[in-house]
Design an enzyme around this catalytic site. Structure first.
Site, PDB file in Angstrom:
ATOM      1  N   LYS A   1       0.809  -1.200   0.000  1.00 45.15           N
ATOM      2  CA  LYS A   1       0.000   0.000   0.000  1.00 45.15           C
ATOM      3  C   LYS A   1       0.851   1.263   0.000  1.00 45.15           C
ATOM      4  CE  LYS A   1      -2.651  -2.587   3.258  1.00 45.15           C
ATOM      5  NZ  LYS A   1      -2.934  -2.694   4.688  1.00 45.15           N
TER       6      LYS A   1
ATOM      7  N   ASP B   1       7.274   2.955  -3.189  1.00 39.06           N
ATOM      8  CA  ASP B   1       7.557   3.987  -2.196  1.00 39.06           C
ATOM      9  C   ASP B   1       9.047   4.071  -1.860  1.00 39.06           C
ATOM     10  OD1 ASP B   1       7.559   1.477  -0.950  1.00 39.06           O
ATOM     11  OD2 ASP B   1       6.221   2.047   0.691  1.00 39.06           O
TER      12      ASP B   1
ATOM     13  N   ASP C   1      14.831  -0.599  -0.330  1.00 37.66           N
ATOM     14  CA  ASP C   1      15.676  -0.800   0.846  1.00 37.66           C
ATOM     15  C   ASP C   1      16.706  -1.888   0.486  1.00 37.66           C
ATOM     16  OD1 ASP C   1      16.587  -0.892   3.447  1.00 37.66           O
ATOM     17  OD2 ASP C   1      14.858  -1.922   4.260  1.00 37.66           O
TER      18      ASP C   1
END
Ligand code: IMP
Ligand code: MG
Length: 179
Positions: A42, A99, A102
């Site tokens: 999300k 988003d 990493d």
């Protein structure tokens, strides 16, 4: 919510300016091409919605959901598809909208997975990049900002499903997840 941040890294204005710039680049580079944006649920929802408004060429959108960290702040290294695409991407120009990158494990897996559907091209637009923790090598065509190796929340990014609605991006205080 904002009081749970140790530091604000990016405010609304900085985010808006960067998203606009990426939108302009995409509009230029994908002109005349059949473009599909694929948001990874999300965390990408804010970025996806704002980015799409800055794109001035026709494009469609779809979403995928993959396994996330759950309520932990460390990646499990295992990727599971929870929701697959609804649209056909064969011969289309696909841009994955994410988003944060990493370790890179999620995006690496998704790239390999989507490649098998034979898109005309497959690239990534990622708002945030945490380069220090990279484990999988991947090319990211559009990167918004580099962020330090801390747990980041806001503008779609969560800790245990909270903080996604913060309009800015910041470092979460360690005492929030260390107890
Ligand atoms: P990766 O597979 O390790 O690159 O992790 C990618 C996913 O982990 C992102 O899409 C985020 O959902 C989540 N993630 C990684 N770092 C952070 C962070 O600092 N805050 C919130 N979510 C994060
Ligand atoms: Mg995510």
């Amino acid at each position: 919510m904002i009081e749970d941040l140790k530091e604000i890294l990016l405010d609304e204005k900085e985010i808006r300016a960067k998203v606009k710039k990426i939108g302009e680049e995409i509009s230029r580079e994908y002109k005349g091409k059949d473009l599909v944006l694929i948001g990874i649920l999300k965390g990408s929802v804010m970025f996806m919605a704002d980015l799409m408004k800055e794109i001035t060429i026709p494009c469609s959108m779809d979403f995928m959901a993959v396994s996330s960290y759950g309520s932990s702040t460390k990646s499990s290294g295992v990727v599971k598809i929870i929701k697959d695409l609804d649209v056909e991407i064969r011969d289309k120009h696909v841009l994955i909208v994410e988003d944060i990158i990493d370790t890179g494990i999620t995006l690496k897996y998704l790239i390999e997975y989507l490649k098998t559907r034979k898109p005309a091209s497959l690239e990534i637009a990622c708002l945030l990049n945490k380069p220090e923790r990279r484990k999988a090598e991947i090319d990211v065509k559009y990167i918004g900002f580099q962020v330090p190796d801390y747990f980041i929340v806001g503008y779609g990014l969560d800790y245990d499903e909270i903080y996604r609605n913060l309009p800015c991006i910041g470092i979460l205080k360690e005492e929030i997840y260390n107890n």
